[in-house]
Structure formats: C-alpha cells, structure tokens
Design an enzyme around this catalytic site. Structure first.
Site, PDB file in Angstrom:
ATOM      1  N   GLN A  42     -11.054   7.762  -4.272  1.00 18.11           N
ATOM      2  CA  GLN A  42     -11.549   8.189  -2.961  1.00 18.11           C
ATOM      3  C   GLN A  42     -12.916   8.851  -3.173  1.00 18.11           C
ATOM      4  O   GLN A  42     -13.564   8.587  -4.188  1.00 18.11           O
ATOM      5  CB  GLN A  42     -10.542   9.140  -2.288  1.00 18.11           C
ATOM      6  CG  GLN A  42      -9.284   8.438  -1.764  1.00 18.11           C
ATOM      7  CD  GLN A  42      -9.534   7.604  -0.516  1.00 18.11           C
ATOM      8  OE1 GLN A  42     -10.583   7.686   0.124  1.00 18.11           O
ATOM      9  NE2 GLN A  42      -8.563   6.731  -0.187  1.00 18.11           N
ATOM     10  N   ASP A  55      -2.454   8.523  -1.347  1.00 20.13           N
ATOM     11  CA  ASP A  55      -3.787   9.130  -1.334  1.00 20.13           C
ATOM     12  C   ASP A  55      -4.074   9.685   0.048  1.00 20.13           C
ATOM     13  O   ASP A  55      -3.356   9.386   0.997  1.00 20.13           O
ATOM     14  CB  ASP A  55      -4.860   8.079  -1.695  1.00 20.13           C
ATOM     15  CG  ASP A  55      -4.882   6.928  -0.702  1.00 20.13           C
ATOM     16  OD1 ASP A  55      -3.845   6.671  -0.064  1.00 20.13           O
ATOM     17  OD2 ASP A  55      -5.934   6.280  -0.564  1.00 20.13           O
ATOM     18  N   ASP A  66      -7.771  -7.177   0.729  1.00 13.64           N
ATOM     19  CA  ASP A  66      -6.856  -7.436   1.837  1.00 13.64           C
ATOM     20  C   ASP A  66      -7.564  -6.983   3.092  1.00 13.64           C
ATOM     21  O   ASP A  66      -8.412  -6.080   3.038  1.00 13.64           O
ATOM     22  CB  ASP A  66      -5.557  -6.637   1.701  1.00 13.64           C
ATOM     23  CG  ASP A  66      -5.739  -5.201   2.170  1.00 13.64           C
ATOM     24  OD1 ASP A  66      -6.353  -4.409   1.426  1.00 13.64           O
ATOM     25  OD2 ASP A  66      -5.305  -4.860   3.292  1.00 13.64           O
ATOM     26  N   GLY A  91       0.969   3.691   2.260  1.00 11.67           N
ATOM     27  CA  GLY A  91       1.250   4.271   3.570  1.00 11.67           C
ATOM     28  C   GLY A  91       0.256   5.345   3.954  1.00 11.67           C
ATOM     29  O   GLY A  91       0.238   5.777   5.107  1.00 11.67           O
ATOM     30  N   GLY A  92      -0.555   5.768   3.010  1.00  7.94           N
ATOM     31  CA  GLY A  92      -1.504   6.843   3.293  1.00  7.94           C
ATOM     32  C   GLY A  92      -2.404   6.506   4.471  1.00  7.94           C
ATOM     33  O   GLY A  92      -2.537   7.283   5.415  1.00  7.94           O
ATOM     34  N   GLY A 135     -10.650   4.179   1.214  1.00  8.17           N
ATOM     35  CA  GLY A 135     -11.497   5.008   2.057  1.00  8.17           C
ATOM     36  C   GLY A 135     -12.831   4.405   2.406  1.00  8.17           C
ATOM     37  O   GLY A 135     -13.725   5.105   2.875  1.00  8.17           O
ATOM     38  N   ASP A 154       0.855  -1.179   0.000  1.00  7.14           N
ATOM     39  CA  ASP A 154       0.000   0.000   0.000  1.00  7.14           C
ATOM     40  C   ASP A 154       0.897   1.237   0.000  1.00  7.14           C
ATOM     41  O   ASP A 154       2.124   1.135   0.034  1.00  7.14           O
ATOM     42  CB  ASP A 154      -0.963  -0.018   1.189  1.00  7.14           C
ATOM     43  CG  ASP A 154      -0.236   0.093   2.513  1.00  7.14           C
ATOM     44  OD1 ASP A 154       0.988   0.323   2.517  1.00  7.14           O
ATOM     45  OD2 ASP A 154      -0.887  -0.059   3.552  1.00  7.14           O
TER      46      ASP A 154
END
Lengths: 376, 376
Positions: free
Chosen positions: B194, B146, B271, B94-95, B221, B92
């Site tokens: 998003q 993001d 996931d 890291g956002g 999100g 991913d």
C-alpha cells in the site's frame, strides 16, 4: 405449410404430427419457447438450438413493433436474420399485449388504439396492419388480430367481443391472401378462436374460423384466470370442431400438467412464459415436481440440480449453487433456471410424442400428472 | 507455487511467465475475470473454460463470506467444487469491499469491524480470520488483509494506514504458515503493497513486503481515483523493488491501456470488473476502440458485432441486435457484452505474451494504445 399426422392415440384425442415449414420441420405436440423481444430471455441462440433443440420459438409482435421497431427488422431482412435464428418462428398478433401491457386503449371496428408501455406514444393496430407487421417480421406462422376477453366477462360482452374478433379476422385473412411474404420463405396465417368461458360462443367461434382455409388454428383467451376445468372444457369443445388434419395452437398455456391435459384434447402447439419467467424467480419444474430454489432446504444440497435432467446445467451445477445465485440475484441464476425449465418443457413434449406413438400416453399422463404437481 | 519467467522484454520491464498451481498452469501476463459471488456475472462456467479459456478467475472474500457463507462453501468442499470450476482461483482479502461497500466500519489494530451491505449485520475481519476464511474457500492464491487507503489521503494518514497494513500482514502471514490447506491442493499467500500516491511510502511498503518469503506480491490501493500517470509511477516504483522472480499482481486494474502500460512496468497479473460491469452497461472494448452500444449509430448496423473478435458472440450477433438488447435491458445483452469484453481482455493478454516473446512488445503497445482509446 403442410401438416402430417403421424400417430393418433386411441384412448384420448392426442396425436403426433409434423409441421413442414421453409425453416425446417416441427414435431408436434411442440412447446415454443417465448422470445418476446427477439430473445428468449437469458438464453443464447446457440443454446436454444444445440442444447435445447428448440424446434420453433415465438416472438411478440407488440414488443418487436415498439422495439427495435419494424423499420429495423425490415432492414435486417426479417427477425430470423436480426436475431440469427434459422429455425421456425411464430409471432402472435399483439392483441394480448395491447390488453395486458399497454396504457389507454380504445377498441373500435377499425382496430385497437393503444399507448406504448415504454414511452406512452399512441399506436393503432388494425387487422390489416398486423398482417403487414408480421409480413415484415417474417415469422413462419403469423396470427390474426383478436380481442382477448378478460376474465371474468359476461356472456353479452363476450359475444360482442367475439363478433369484433370475427370481423377483424375476415379483414386480416383477406389482407393476408392479397399480400406476399417479403423474404424467401412462406408464411402461414392462423385465425384465433375466442368466446371466453361460454361453450356456445366457443363453438360458434370454432365453426366460424374453421370456415377459413388456414394452415392451422389457434385457441386464445384461455389461461387468463378461469378455473383449469373450464379451460379444458373450452379447449375440448373447440378441438371437437376444428379440422382434425390441421394443427391446433393453445395460446399462452401453461403448466406441465396443463400441457398434458390439452394434448389429450387434441392440442398440438403451446407457448408460455412460465418456464422462463418462473425460472427467473427461482421456480424449477422437474419430472418429480416443483422446486422453489429460494427454499432453505436446498442451501447445502450439493447434489446435481436435476440428475434426470437433459440439459448441461442439470449436471454442471448443484441445487445449493443455484439457490445461492437466485438468493444473490445473480444473472447466472436466471440463465441456469431458464435453461433447465425450457429443457424440461421440451423433454416433456418429446416424451409425450414417444408415449403417443407407443400407445401408452394415457397411462403415462395419469402417472406424470401426479408427479408434476408435487412440491419438492 | 512455482513461477517460471519465460521471456523478458529488452526495451521495457515486461515479461512472460508461467505460474504452476495444483489446478493447472497460468500463462502470464494474465487477466483474471472477476467472479464476485462465485459467478462471473452473466457467464456460464463452460463458457469461461471452453469459449474464453480463462486461466484463472477471482472471487471476492467479502461477498462469499456474507453469501452463501463460509459454512456452505466449506460443506461443499471449497469454492472450486461449489461453483464447479476446476481451474485456479484467487480470492482477495475483502479489505477493499469493507471500505467501498459496507456500512459503518471501524478499524483498529485488532481488525476491521463492518456492517454487511446486505442486512446490516456486524462482522469483524482480523488478519487471522481472513486467512481462515480463505482456507475454507480454498482459493489457490489468497491475499493478506490490508487497508485500502481512499484517494485523496494525506501523507500522514497514508503512513498510519500503511503501518496498520504491515502489522496485519505480519499476523496474517504468521497465521498462514501455521495453518494448512483444507483440501487436496496447495495455497499461496500474497502480501499487498500500500502507500497511497507517495513514492516513499510505496517504496517502504514494497521493501517491507518483499521481506516475506511469499509466492507472489500484490499492489493494492491504486486505480481509486488518482491520475493514471501517478498510478504508473507508483507501480513502477514498487516493481523496481519487488523480487524479480516472483509474480506481481496489480489489483483492480484496469482499462486495456492500463494493462499494457502496467505490463511494461513488470506486472504479471490483473483483475478488474470493467469488462463485465461496463459490458452490462453497454460498453464494448475492441482492438479498434470503444463502442457505446446505446449509440444510435448502431441501430441499423447489421454487421458482425466484432469481425476481429475471438468469441462466438462476435460472429453470431450483430451490432444492431446487441444495441436492441441493451436498450431493451434484455439479459442476453449482458451475456453477450460480458463474453465479448472478457474475450477481448483475454485476447489482449495472449497477444501481449506473443509480442513479448517475439521482442515487439514496445512497438505493439504504442500502436495499440492509440487504437484502444478511440471512440467508435
């Protein structure tokens, strides 16, 4: 339980042997991984059998009695079934844990009154009850209730404690021979030598317990803080007296070097939390010395964890990876380190048996003792 | 990275497909076990491959960046080598972790400034840097930076946040196409939709990211506290717009029922920490419902953990034994529960693929959805 001595070393008192139990044979000298509460921490049962080839494991009566409880283990048909382990099991008597873990305890001729470290509830272990509990657990080898003297302990108190242990042994052995196993396999009862660090008391105790027609004999109350030389002296004094044709079990010992020294004094069986507990803290034992995986030096060492190691973890994971897991407190770190250390301890015993057989034990022990203590 | 659609369901928008990566093929719909810090918690790599047959796992850029650090992973030759996992990996951006885990953070057009949850140190993630980090980690599929909007979030702020995400995407994608993989395998970059719970924003975002010639597209999100029906509505709105011939990845979702519903909306990849995290807390997912292993009712249930389960743990351990381990906080409890739950999630995906292929997905989903939510 039959014990056959296969080879006796000429230069030392080391020997190899084979213990025949209803759950299979155990080659000695043997190390028994500690499965405190019915699990060798962080290790699957199939890993114990298939990867490590552990020949026997240990369970702690104190822990199992408190959790899951003897009613549950009985209903399961014993610990072997409860945890799905079909090889031999030895259970201790709980004496050591009563002294080291539980709260308020009061010893009396009747037994040991103690408070659970889990919920504070009060319990009484008597020599007879400890036999009954171990009958219900169904271990292949069960132990007498003893008082494990703390260190230091003066001669007077050590002697008094020893007398209590001997009284309890008499009652425990008597109860053992008047009761039957609850499951479809036999059980052997081992008395325990005590006597703190006093040679006269150790000799007295060894002579006393040798009078019982047991299948094997244990040495307790060592590795509790006394100097290593004292431990070896006491062990040597006791193994001089114990029947030569029966297995001797040195309880709760120890480092790899402790094991080799004790083997040379005629000890056949060992258990210790060190490989698993120290492993969980990031300490690895190898044939070339000790590795502290928290050390910065491993952070970019991508070589195999232990190129000479016998376990799959030694080759599938790197030093840098294990260091990362240990630093990050990842469960897999505990799994890898535990498997590695147990594998190493079991390899050390296997190699000791080989060296005794080929008459090279003494030289090998000298060489290994230097290597094993090195800090890598 | 090539994606082939193999079967499309007639009654729903479910489909099966195959993703071709340089580390092997991935059959979709697929569930990716979460390996946060380079380890799927409590599971050995050989168990992931040999017992679970996980086709791809996920790593968290935020965690890996902080520990062991990108320098270490680079020196190792990437995450595959560092952790010894030779199948595909997705990381991913890291956002999500920046918003959920780290301390003080400040978002600006430049990027996300945050404090490490480990030592409080300050770091800046920019869209470009996140690509560089993921180049160094070397995952097969990498994600755009993001902003994951919290729930609830009003329309105005959601729109503002979305605009930032889109600006970052532009820079990230641009940086991606002007950089090369560092190792001997290709990497694909997924943009992320998003737009919080606003259909107009979700549609706008889907249209925007669909404009990028990416190998796949993610939906972020969601599953952050909104009602499930809203999550499905947003997901459905987005999959209507995303290219039909590219894989869709619904990030961080979810329960077994969430997965089946989302598959019916055309999602291909999932996931979630649920199988491992809830497993460590003693919650087991089975095809017949959910088991809370702390429940007293299991204490003397010595039947196999899950007679219909696909993993060795389901047959080698009993319900009563796992309950004992969970109550006693034994590591093996976490190991068993994690393996069971992951095995169940992977089975559920395998079965979904089978049902889609045979045209019975819709009926099967209805039947399963009732079963899966039952409390055993």
């Amino acid at each position: 339980m039959k014990f056959t001595i296969l080879h006796s070393d000429v230069q030392t008192r080391a020997r190899t042997g084979r213990l025949h139990t209803d759950h299979g044979e155990i080659d000695t000298p043997v190390f028994m991984p500690v499965g405190t509460a019915g699990t060798v921490k962080a290790v699957h049962q199939r890993e114990l059998a298939d990867d490590l080839n552990a020949l026997i494991i240990l369970g702690n009566t104190y822990h199992l009695y408190l959790r899951p409880g003897i009613d549950i283990i009985s209903k399961a048909g014993g610990l072997h079934r409860f945890m799905n382990w079909n090889r031999p099991i030895l259970t201790d008597s709980g004496g050591y844990q009563v002294y080291s873990l539980s709260g308020i305890r009061k010893l009396s001729p009747e037994g040991a009154l103690f408070s659970s470290h889990i919920d504070g509830s009060k319990h009484l272990f008597t020599p007879e009850k400890i036999v009954d509990i171990q009958r219900a657990i169904g271990a292949d080898i069960i132990m007498a209730l003893d008082e494990c003297t703390p260190y230091p302990c003066d001669h007077k108190n050590a002697k008094k404690s020893l007398e209590l242990t001997h009284q309890w042994l008499k009652r425990g052995f008597d109860h053992f021979i008047h009761t039957e196993p609850l499951y479809q396999h036999g059980q052997s009862f081992f008395p325990i030598v005590q006597g703190s660090i006093y040679k006269d008391l150790r000799e007295e105790s060894a002579a006393e317990i040798a009078g019982y027609p047991a299948d094997g004999y244990a040495i307790g109350g060592l590795s509790v803080g006394e100097p290593e030389e004292t431990m070896y002296e006491m062990t040597g004094a006791v193994t001089e007296i114990l029947p030569v044709d029966k297995p001797r079990y040195l309880m709760g010992v120890g480092t790899p070097v402790n094991l080799l020294e004790s083997i040379s004094l005629g000890v056949d069986m060992f258990d210790c939390v060190m490989p698993t507990r120290n492993g969980r803290n990031g300490m690895l034992f190898t044939r070339n010395g000790i590795m502290n995986m928290r050390n910065n030096k491993w952070k970019d060492d991508f070589s195999a964890l232990d190129p000479e190691g016998a376990s799959f973890v030694d080759h599938q994971y790197s030093k840098a990876y294990l260091r990362h897991l240990v630093i990050s407190k990842e469960i897999l770190g505990a799994q890898i380190a535990s498997l590695h250390n147990l594998s190493f301890y079991l390899w050390l015993m296997e190699e000791a048996r080989r060296q005794i057989k080929s008459g090279t034990f003494s030289q090998w022990k000298s060489k290994m003792s230097k290597q094993l203590s090195a800090r890598l």
